[in-house]
Write a protein that holds these residues in place. Structure first.
Motif, PDB file in Angstrom:
ATOM      1  N   GLU A  48       0.827  -1.206   0.000  1.00 31.16           N
ATOM      2  CA  GLU A  48       0.000   0.000   0.000  1.00 31.16           C
ATOM      3  C   GLU A  48       0.863   1.259   0.000  1.00 31.16           C
ATOM      4  OE1 GLU A  48      -3.258   0.235  -0.434  1.00 31.16           O
ATOM      5  OE2 GLU A  48      -3.185  -1.940  -0.749  1.00 31.16           O
ATOM      6  N   ALA A  49       1.961   1.239   0.752  1.00 31.14           N
ATOM      7  CA  ALA A  49       2.857   2.396   0.766  1.00 31.14           C
ATOM      8  C   ALA A  49       3.492   2.602  -0.603  1.00 31.14           C
ATOM      9  CB  ALA A  49       3.934   2.207   1.831  1.00 31.14           C
ATOM     10  N   ALA A  50       3.871   1.514  -1.265  1.00 27.28           N
ATOM     11  CA  ALA A  50       4.464   1.618  -2.600  1.00 27.28           C
ATOM     12  C   ALA A  50       3.472   2.229  -3.582  1.00 27.28           C
ATOM     13  CB  ALA A  50       4.917   0.243  -3.075  1.00 27.28           C
ATOM     14  N   LYS A  51       2.207   1.827  -3.490  1.00 23.07           N
ATOM     15  CA  LYS A  51       1.180   2.400  -4.367  1.00 23.07           C
ATOM     16  C   LYS A  51       1.003   3.893  -4.108  1.00 23.07           C
ATOM     17  CE  LYS A  51      -1.539  -1.834  -4.978  1.00 23.07           C
ATOM     18  NZ  LYS A  51      -2.853  -2.486  -4.737  1.00 23.07           N
ATOM     19  N   ALA A  52       1.144   4.299  -2.852  1.00 27.29           N
ATOM     20  CA  ALA A  52       0.997   5.716  -2.526  1.00 27.29           C
ATOM     21  C   ALA A  52       2.103   6.550  -3.173  1.00 27.29           C
ATOM     22  CB  ALA A  52       1.018   5.902  -1.009  1.00 27.29           C
ATOM     23  N   PHE A  53       3.286   5.965  -3.345  1.00 30.49           N
ATOM     24  CA  PHE A  53       4.401   6.693  -3.954  1.00 30.49           C
ATOM     25  C   PHE A  53       4.380   6.633  -5.479  1.00 30.49           C
ATOM     26  CE2 PHE A  53       6.397   5.855   0.267  1.00 30.49           C
ATOM     27  CZ  PHE A  53       6.680   7.170   0.609  1.00 30.49           C
ATOM     28  N   LEU A  54       4.003   5.489  -6.041  1.00 29.35           N
ATOM     29  CA  LEU A  54       4.166   5.281  -7.485  1.00 29.35           C
ATOM     30  C   LEU A  54       2.883   4.899  -8.212  1.00 29.35           C
ATOM     31  CD1 LEU A  54       7.576   3.342  -7.570  1.00 29.35           C
ATOM     32  CD2 LEU A  54       7.178   5.761  -8.036  1.00 29.35           C
ATOM     33  N   GLY A  55       1.761   4.827  -7.527  1.00 30.21           N
ATOM     34  CA  GLY A  55       0.519   4.476  -8.202  1.00 30.21           C
ATOM     35  C   GLY A  55       0.242   2.981  -8.158  1.00 30.21           C
ATOM     36  N   THR A  56      -0.854   2.597  -8.787  1.00 33.60           N
ATOM     37  CA  THR A  56      -1.308   1.206  -8.698  1.00 33.60           C
ATOM     38  C   THR A  56      -0.403   0.244  -9.469  1.00 33.60           C
ATOM     39  OG1 THR A  56      -2.798   1.611 -10.570  1.00 33.60           O
ATOM     40  CG2 THR A  56      -3.709   1.878  -8.356  1.00 33.60           C
ATOM     41  N   GLU A  57       0.200   0.704 -10.566  1.00 31.67           N
ATOM     42  CA  GLU A  57       1.073  -0.168 -11.365  1.00 31.67           C
ATOM     43  C   GLU A  57       2.479  -0.174 -10.772  1.00 31.67           C
ATOM     44  OE1 GLU A  57      -0.019  -2.106 -13.764  1.00 31.67           O
ATOM     45  OE2 GLU A  57      -2.038  -1.317 -13.473  1.00 31.67           O
ATOM     46  N   THR A  58       2.581  -0.684  -9.562  1.00 34.36           N
ATOM     47  CA  THR A  58       3.836  -0.652  -8.811  1.00 34.36           C
ATOM     48  C   THR A  58       4.295  -2.067  -8.498  1.00 34.36           C
ATOM     49  OG1 THR A  58       3.244   1.459  -7.786  1.00 34.36           O
ATOM     50  CG2 THR A  58       4.957   0.179  -6.711  1.00 34.36           C
ATOM     51  N   GLU A  59       5.592  -2.287  -8.603  1.00 31.22           N
ATOM     52  CA  GLU A  59       6.180  -3.594  -8.286  1.00 31.22           C
ATOM     53  C   GLU A  59       7.226  -3.408  -7.196  1.00 31.22           C
ATOM     54  OE1 GLU A  59       8.934  -7.077 -10.382  1.00 31.22           O
ATOM     55  OE2 GLU A  59       7.946  -5.552 -11.615  1.00 31.22           O
ATOM     56  N   VAL A  60       7.046  -4.083  -6.074  1.00 25.84           N
ATOM     57  CA  VAL A  60       8.030  -4.050  -4.991  1.00 25.84           C
ATOM     58  C   VAL A  60       9.084  -5.111  -5.282  1.00 25.84           C
ATOM     59  CG1 VAL A  60       8.417  -4.331  -2.520  1.00 25.84           C
ATOM     60  CG2 VAL A  60       6.329  -3.216  -3.334  1.00 25.84           C
ATOM     61  N   LEU A  61      10.322  -4.678  -5.460  1.00 28.16           N
ATOM     62  CA  LEU A  61      11.391  -5.607  -5.820  1.00 28.16           C
ATOM     63  C   LEU A  61      12.024  -6.271  -4.603  1.00 28.16           C
ATOM     64  CD1 LEU A  61      13.247  -3.620  -8.646  1.00 28.16           C
ATOM     65  CD2 LEU A  61      11.437  -5.328  -8.861  1.00 28.16           C
ATOM     66  N   VAL A  62      12.230  -5.505  -3.548  1.00 30.51           N
ATOM     67  CA  VAL A  62      12.905  -6.050  -2.373  1.00 30.51           C
ATOM     68  C   VAL A  62      12.542  -5.184  -1.172  1.00 30.51           C
ATOM     69  CG1 VAL A  62      15.003  -4.677  -2.780  1.00 30.51           C
ATOM     70  CG2 VAL A  62      15.164  -6.817  -1.498  1.00 30.51           C
ATOM     71  N   PHE A  63      12.545  -5.788   0.012  1.00 25.46           N
ATOM     72  CA  PHE A  63      12.243  -5.040   1.230  1.00 25.46           C
ATOM     73  C   PHE A  63      13.002  -5.664   2.389  1.00 25.46           C
ATOM     74  CE2 PHE A  63       9.071  -8.339   0.690  1.00 25.46           C
ATOM     75  CZ  PHE A  63       8.996  -8.936   1.938  1.00 25.46           C
ATOM     76  N   GLY A  64      13.137  -4.892   3.468  1.00 23.16           N
ATOM     77  CA  GLY A  64      13.877  -5.360   4.637  1.00 23.16           C
ATOM     78  C   GLY A  64      14.852  -4.287   5.095  1.00 23.16           C
ATOM     79  N   ASP A  65      15.876  -4.707   5.824  1.00 22.13           N
ATOM     80  CA  ASP A  65      16.915  -3.783   6.293  1.00 22.13           C
ATOM     81  C   ASP A  65      17.899  -3.551   5.148  1.00 22.13           C
ATOM     82  OD1 ASP A  65      18.691  -2.245   7.692  1.00 22.13           O
ATOM     83  OD2 ASP A  65      19.343  -3.824   9.069  1.00 22.13           O
TER      84      ASP A  65
END
Length: 205
Positions: free
Chosen positions: A53-70
């Protein structure tokens, strides 16, 4: 007697050959060893809903999260998200192509943008060193996670066919300045930001 002797010899040979054939028939072929199975790669963990949801807020609905963590190895949770072009430019493969990218950091439950790639490469202090002066409409992105240095990114502006190749721009977290910065051409030293691209243009005149 000679005939009897010959018959005995041939009989003996026949029995020996027959015994060899029968003994050979009784042997089983060694069982074939099963082919080693390739090790199964660990499944990629699903993206948590709050990060998506945070990624969509920054880049819109057509967003792909590649990696997350520390990602920065600073004890804080971050994610890298991108937008991809609807289709690759003519004559180019789709691998690694993006139009925009964002790295966001969790600050007590609030996600703050700490790096952005759109027409240029930027952070909270301005434009990253080596970012092209002219707007870029697409990039080829490669990234890897280093156990000590954290997330390392390499951005290559898309060039028209026949143009001279450009070295990728390296970006990673600088523990001293506590922000993502670009690296020199040897990928060893961090570069300072420019507050505006007009400053860069004036230096080149």
């Amino acid at each position: 007697m000679p005939n009897t002797t010959k018959q005995s010899v041939w009989t003996s040979r026949f029995l020996i050959v027959t015994g060899l054939v029968l003994s050979g028939c009784g042997q089983q072929e060694p069982a074939q060893k099963p082919e080693p199975q390739a090790e199964a790669k660990p499944a990629t963990p699903p993206v948590p809903d709050n990060i998506q949801e945070a990624a969509k807020a920054f880049l819109g609905t057509e967003t792909e999260v590649l990696v997350f963590g520390d990602l920065a190895k600073n004890g804080k949770q971050e994610f890298l998200a991108v937008n991809r072009p609807p289709k690759p430019p003519k004559g180019m493969s789709a691998g690694g192509l993006i139009t925009r990218a964002v790295i966001a950091e969790d600050d007590g439950g609030k996600w703050n943008e700490v790096f952005r790639c759109d027409e240029h490469l930027k952070n909270s202090k301005g434009y990253l060193g080596l970012t092209p002066l002219d707007p870029v409409t697409g990039w080829r992105l490669q990234y890897e996670e280093n156990a000590e240095r954290g997330l390392e990114l390499y951005f290559m502006p898309l060039q028209p066919a026949g143009a001279s190749p450009i070295m990728p721009i390296g970006v990673r977290w600088n523990p001293a300045s506590k922000r993502y910065q670009s690296l020199d051409r040897n990928y060893e030293h961090f570069l300072s930001e420019l507050p505006a691209l007009d400053t860069a243009r004036s230096r080149l005149r």
